[in-house]
Design a protein around this motif. Structure first.
Motif, PDB file in Angstrom:
ATOM      1  N   ARG A  80      33.814  40.824  40.689  1.00  0.00           N
ATOM      2  CA  ARG A  80      34.906  40.899  39.725  1.00  0.00           C
ATOM      3  C   ARG A  80      35.687  39.597  39.665  1.00  0.00           C
ATOM      4  N   GLY A  81      36.119  39.250  38.473  1.00  0.00           N
ATOM      5  CA  GLY A  81      36.904  38.048  38.272  1.00  0.00           C
ATOM      6  C   GLY A  81      38.353  38.274  38.660  1.00  0.00           C
ATOM      7  N   SER A  82      39.088  37.198  38.747  1.00  0.00           N
ATOM      8  CA  SER A  82      40.494  37.270  39.123  1.00  0.00           C
ATOM      9  C   SER A  82      41.343  37.656  37.923  1.00  0.00           C
ATOM     10  N   ASN A  83      42.429  38.346  38.166  1.00  0.00           N
ATOM     11  CA  ASN A  83      43.376  38.625  37.088  1.00  0.00           C
ATOM     12  C   ASN A  83      44.771  38.148  37.466  1.00  0.00           C
ATOM     13  N   ARG A  84      44.820  37.148  38.354  1.00  0.00           N
ATOM     14  CA  ARG A  84      46.111  36.652  38.804  1.00  0.00           C
ATOM     15  C   ARG A  84      46.831  35.887  37.696  1.00  0.00           C
ATOM     16  N   TYR A  85      46.172  34.966  37.049  1.00  0.00           N
ATOM     17  CA  TYR A  85      46.807  34.166  35.999  1.00  0.00           C
ATOM     18  C   TYR A  85      46.291  34.546  34.619  1.00  0.00           C
ATOM     19  N   ALA A  88      39.722  36.931  34.035  1.00  0.00           N
ATOM     20  CA  ALA A  88      38.482  36.163  34.118  1.00  0.00           C
ATOM     21  C   ALA A  88      37.298  37.124  34.056  1.00  0.00           C
ATOM     22  N   PRO A  89      36.215  36.713  33.472  1.00  0.00           N
ATOM     23  CA  PRO A  89      35.046  37.588  33.408  1.00  0.00           C
ATOM     24  C   PRO A  89      34.372  37.712  34.774  1.00  0.00           C
ATOM     25  N   ASP A  90      33.536  38.727  34.905  1.00  0.00           N
ATOM     26  CA  ASP A  90      32.771  38.906  36.136  1.00  0.00           C
ATOM     27  C   ASP A  90      31.836  37.726  36.347  1.00  0.00           C
ATOM     28  N   LYS A  91      31.553  37.453  37.636  1.00  0.00           N
ATOM     29  CA  LYS A  91      30.605  36.400  37.976  1.00  0.00           C
ATOM     30  C   LYS A  91      29.468  37.005  38.775  1.00  0.00           C
ATOM     31  N   ARG A  92      28.361  36.348  38.765  1.00  0.00           N
ATOM     32  CA  ARG A  92      27.166  36.821  39.458  1.00  0.00           C
ATOM     33  C   ARG A  92      27.267  36.474  40.940  1.00  0.00           C
TER      34      ARG A  92
END
Length: 151
Positions: A80-85, A88-92
């Motif tokens: 899962r990507g970050s949602n702090r700022y 962000a989309p998921d990364k592999r």
């Protein structure tokens, strides 16, 4: 004669895991190790080691010769990507190479898999035979009339 392609993969892996469970020894660290960067916890399945070994044996028979890097990619997932700022989309993320490598070494000790120099691992004749025998047993136990023509 049935082959591994004639039965559902899930049923074959389950039967093969029951067959391999006595032959393989799960290391002590495996109970505490995650299976990849994208995982939060180690596996909770009791026979995880045998199921992963059966799955690896089937994948090597199907795609071999195949290396640890590619197997780690196949056992990976989305991190899962970050949602702090910002969102962000998921990364592999790849699966655990240590788990895969250790299981492959144990399968090599059982003469089910061999190393192909520079290409990765491939299945041996004994490994193919074990897969096909297990597939035959699974096919005879399945109650699916559409698969009877392969028996």
């Amino acid at each position: 004669m049935a082959t591994m392609y004639d039965v559902p993969a899930e049923a074959l892996i389950e039967a093969l895991a029951d067959d391999l469970e006595d032959d393989l020894e799960q290391p002590e660290w495996a109970a505490f190790a995650k299976n990849g960067v994208n995982r939060d916890l180690p596996p909770e399945q009791e026979n995880f080691w045998a199921v992963r070994a059966a799955s690896l044996l089937r994948k090597i028979a199907d795609n071999g010769p195949i290396g640890v890097e590619r197997l780690a990619t196949e056992y990976g997932g989305a991190k899962r990507g970050s949602n702090r700022y910002q969102v962000a989309p998921d990364k592999r993320a790849d699966g655990s190479r240590n788990v895969i490598r250790t299981i492959l070494q144990q399968l090599e000790e059982l003469d089910l898999v061999e190393t192909a120099e520079g290409e990765g691992r491939r299945i041996t004749a004994e490994g193919r035979s074990r897969l096909d025998e297990t597939a035959g047993e699974v096919l005879s136990e399945l109650d699916r009339p559409e698969l009877e023509r392969y028996a």
